[in-house]
Design a protein around this motif. Structure first.
Motif, PDB file in Angstrom:
ATOM      1  N   ASP A 170       0.817  -1.217   0.000  1.00  0.00           N
ATOM      2  CA  ASP A 170       0.000   0.000   0.000  1.00  0.00           C
ATOM      3  C   ASP A 170       0.854   1.272   0.000  1.00  0.00           C
ATOM      4  O   ASP A 170       0.312   2.376   0.042  1.00  0.00           O
ATOM      5  CB  ASP A 170      -1.019  -0.019   1.144  1.00  0.00           C
ATOM      6  CG  ASP A 170      -0.379  -0.150   2.507  1.00  0.00           C
ATOM      7  OD1 ASP A 170       0.799   0.217   2.640  1.00  0.00           O
ATOM      8  OD2 ASP A 170      -1.045  -0.635   3.439  1.00  0.00           O
TER       9      ASP A 170
ATOM     10  N   ASP B  91      -1.193  -7.340   1.753  1.00  0.00           N
ATOM     11  CA  ASP B  91      -0.904  -6.180   2.601  1.00  0.00           C
ATOM     12  C   ASP B  91      -2.216  -5.492   3.005  1.00  0.00           C
ATOM     13  O   ASP B  91      -2.402  -5.104   4.161  1.00  0.00           O
ATOM     14  CB  ASP B  91       0.004  -5.206   1.836  1.00  0.00           C
ATOM     15  CG  ASP B  91       0.668  -4.172   2.739  1.00  0.00           C
ATOM     16  OD1 ASP B  91       0.721  -4.389   3.963  1.00  0.00           O
ATOM     17  OD2 ASP B  91       1.139  -3.150   2.207  1.00  0.00           O
TER      18      ASP B  91
ATOM     19  N   HIS C 128       2.234  -6.337  10.981  1.00  0.00           N
ATOM     20  CA  HIS C 128       3.364  -5.613  10.387  1.00  0.00           C
ATOM     21  C   HIS C 128       4.608  -5.720  11.283  1.00  0.00           C
ATOM     22  O   HIS C 128       5.722  -5.808  10.779  1.00  0.00           O
ATOM     23  CB  HIS C 128       2.992  -4.150  10.122  1.00  0.00           C
ATOM     24  CG  HIS C 128       2.366  -3.941   8.771  1.00  0.00           C
ATOM     25  ND1 HIS C 128       1.172  -4.520   8.423  1.00  0.00           N
ATOM     26  CD2 HIS C 128       2.803  -3.256   7.677  1.00  0.00           C
ATOM     27  CE1 HIS C 128       0.892  -4.182   7.161  1.00  0.00           C
ATOM     28  NE2 HIS C 128       1.855  -3.420   6.694  1.00  0.00           N
TER      29      HIS C 128
ATOM     30  N   HIS D 269       7.170  -7.937   1.597  1.00  0.00           N
ATOM     31  CA  HIS D 269       6.500  -7.283   2.727  1.00  0.00           C
ATOM     32  C   HIS D 269       5.029  -7.709   2.862  1.00  0.00           C
ATOM     33  O   HIS D 269       4.598  -8.166   3.921  1.00  0.00           O
ATOM     34  CB  HIS D 269       6.606  -5.765   2.565  1.00  0.00           C
ATOM     35  CG  HIS D 269       5.685  -4.993   3.447  1.00  0.00           C
ATOM     36  ND1 HIS D 269       6.008  -4.657   4.738  1.00  0.00           N
ATOM     37  CD2 HIS D 269       4.431  -4.509   3.229  1.00  0.00           C
ATOM     38  CE1 HIS D 269       4.995  -4.006   5.281  1.00  0.00           C
ATOM     39  NE2 HIS D 269       4.028  -3.891   4.387  1.00  0.00           N
TER      40      HIS D 269
ATOM     41  N   CYS E 222       3.076  -9.890   5.789  1.00  0.00           N
ATOM     42  CA  CYS E 222       1.999  -9.277   6.578  1.00  0.00           C
ATOM     43  C   CYS E 222       0.736 -10.141   6.508  1.00  0.00           C
ATOM     44  O   CYS E 222       0.012 -10.265   7.498  1.00  0.00           O
ATOM     45  CB  CYS E 222       1.694  -7.868   6.071  1.00  0.00           C
ATOM     46  SG  CYS E 222       3.021  -6.710   6.413  1.00  0.00           S
TER      47      CYS E 222
HETATM   48 ZN   LIG Z   1       2.190  -2.854   4.653  1.00  0.00          ZN
END
Ligand SMILES: [Zn+2]
Length: 369
Positions: free
Chosen positions: A143, A190, A270, A286, A290
């Protein structure tokens, strides 16, 4: 004669005599364009912003071919004087180098054209130069395409730092569909992980009286729900899938703008992902980390963790250590260390975090191990 004129209004110090002392600032992008072929609008958008004539495009060695050169042509056709700068990895020295080149070129605005790391470099460089920034993502792996935060790496760790909210975001689905599907699936994961971030935020509001915005929380949850509802339709090589995924990603960015922090989109899941970046020899993406974190943190919250796992699995995002390409030991280490990553961010992990036994059990029960 009175020393103080009776006409002078007396403003009581905030929080003492006045019962009302709240204030908040929200910074939003001015223009957000998403859809097929919107890159061609880049020149018009920059004209609407009244940008001065000299600017810089920050792009990558590959994305320069995919969209960087095209963006430069579009801007030049709109009478902007544009330098194209090639950035490599998102590190502090690279940000410094790019910022120095942009400054030397006299750039008064920065356009980031690329995937997550190029957007991060250009976002931070623009913040250092105190010039506006336009985000033109060529992939949507997290994001960060619309958020004010950026991640910079050094040898030992990843630091999430404050940059600027993009003045404009131009997300062209015909460009993003050409990126590997794994990146889009990671971006979806995410956004799905907002569900545990919001639960953590509510917990912190209850236990720590942390400032909470139900508007921001609702936006973040809505974004996650949109992805989960359309999980079966998010598929490789399909521009419609990018369309379905990118809009909730932009909404997540708006949620962060409303909150004035990453709180609605970043909680214990996170912290787990950041801890895994440190614990793993070869960390995964990432968003992927998450997503797996959200499965486990939802279990701790006593919520429907299977629903999160199903949505991730349907999209094709990892749900296990094996799929992340990390070891069981690295998962357990990350779970045990997660609460120490950002101690001011209160989450379901509490102040003391998980014991090793609890971490092993958590990862096993949820099928991550
Ligand atoms: Zn994130």
């Amino acid at each position: 004669m009175a020393s103080e004129s009776p006409a002078t209004p007396r403003i009581p110090p905030v929080g003492l005599e006045s019962p009302f002392g709240k204030a908040r600032s929200m910074v939003f992008p001015r223009t957000v364009l998403a859809g097929h072929g919107v890159l061609s609008e880049l020149g018009n958008v920059c004209r609407q912003f009244d940008f001065p004539s000299r600017g810089a495009i920050v792009t990558g060695p590959k994305t320069v071919q995919l969209a960087g050169n095209q963006a430069a042509e579009i801007l030049r056709a709109a009478h902007f004087d544009i330098d194209v700068l090639i950035a490599k990895e998102a590190t502090e020295p690279e940000v410094e180098r790019v910022a120095a080149e942009a400054r030397a070129a006299g750039a008064r605005f920065v356009i980031g054209v690329g995937g997550g790391s190029k957007i991060d470099v250009s976002k931070v460089a623009a913040a250092r130069l105190k010039v506006p920034f336009v985000s033109v993502p060529t992939s949507a792996a997290h994001d960060g395409i619309s958020s004010p935060r950026a991640s910079l790496h050094d040898r030992a760790s990843v630091a999430s730092i404050e940059a600027v909210v993009p003045t404009g975001i131009i997300a062209d689905t015909s460009v993003i569909v050409q990126a590997p599907f794994r990146l889009l699936a990671s971006g979806c994961a995410d956004v799905i992980s907002n569900v545990t971030a919001v639960l953590d935020w509510r917990l912190a509001a209850r236990l720590r009286n942390e400032e909470y915005s139900s508007t921001a929380a609702t936006l973040a949850e809505y974004a996650a729900q949109e992805i989960a509802d359309h999980a079966a339709l998010i598929k490789p090589n399909l521009e419609e899938s990018v369309w379905l995924a990118i809009r909730p990603m932009l909404v997540a960015g708006i949620a962060m703008s409303v909150a004035g922090s990453s709180r609605p989109c970043s909680g214990s899941e996170h912290l787990f992902s950041h801890a895994l970046d440190r614990a793993a020899t070869k960390p995964s993406l990432h968003g992927e980390q998450c997503g797996v974190g959200a499965i486990m943190m939802m279990y701790l919250h006593g919520g429907d963790w299977r629903r999160i796992r199903t949505a991730l699995h349907t999209i094709g995002a990892p749900t296990t250590a094996r799929e992340l390409g990390v070891t069981s030991e690295e998962i357990v280490q990350a779970l045990v260390a997660a609460h120490r990553i950002r101690s001011e961010r209160y989450t379901i992990l509490g102040d003391n975090g998980l014991t090793r036994e609890a971490a092993e059990r958590l990862a096993t029960v949820t099928g991550v191990l």
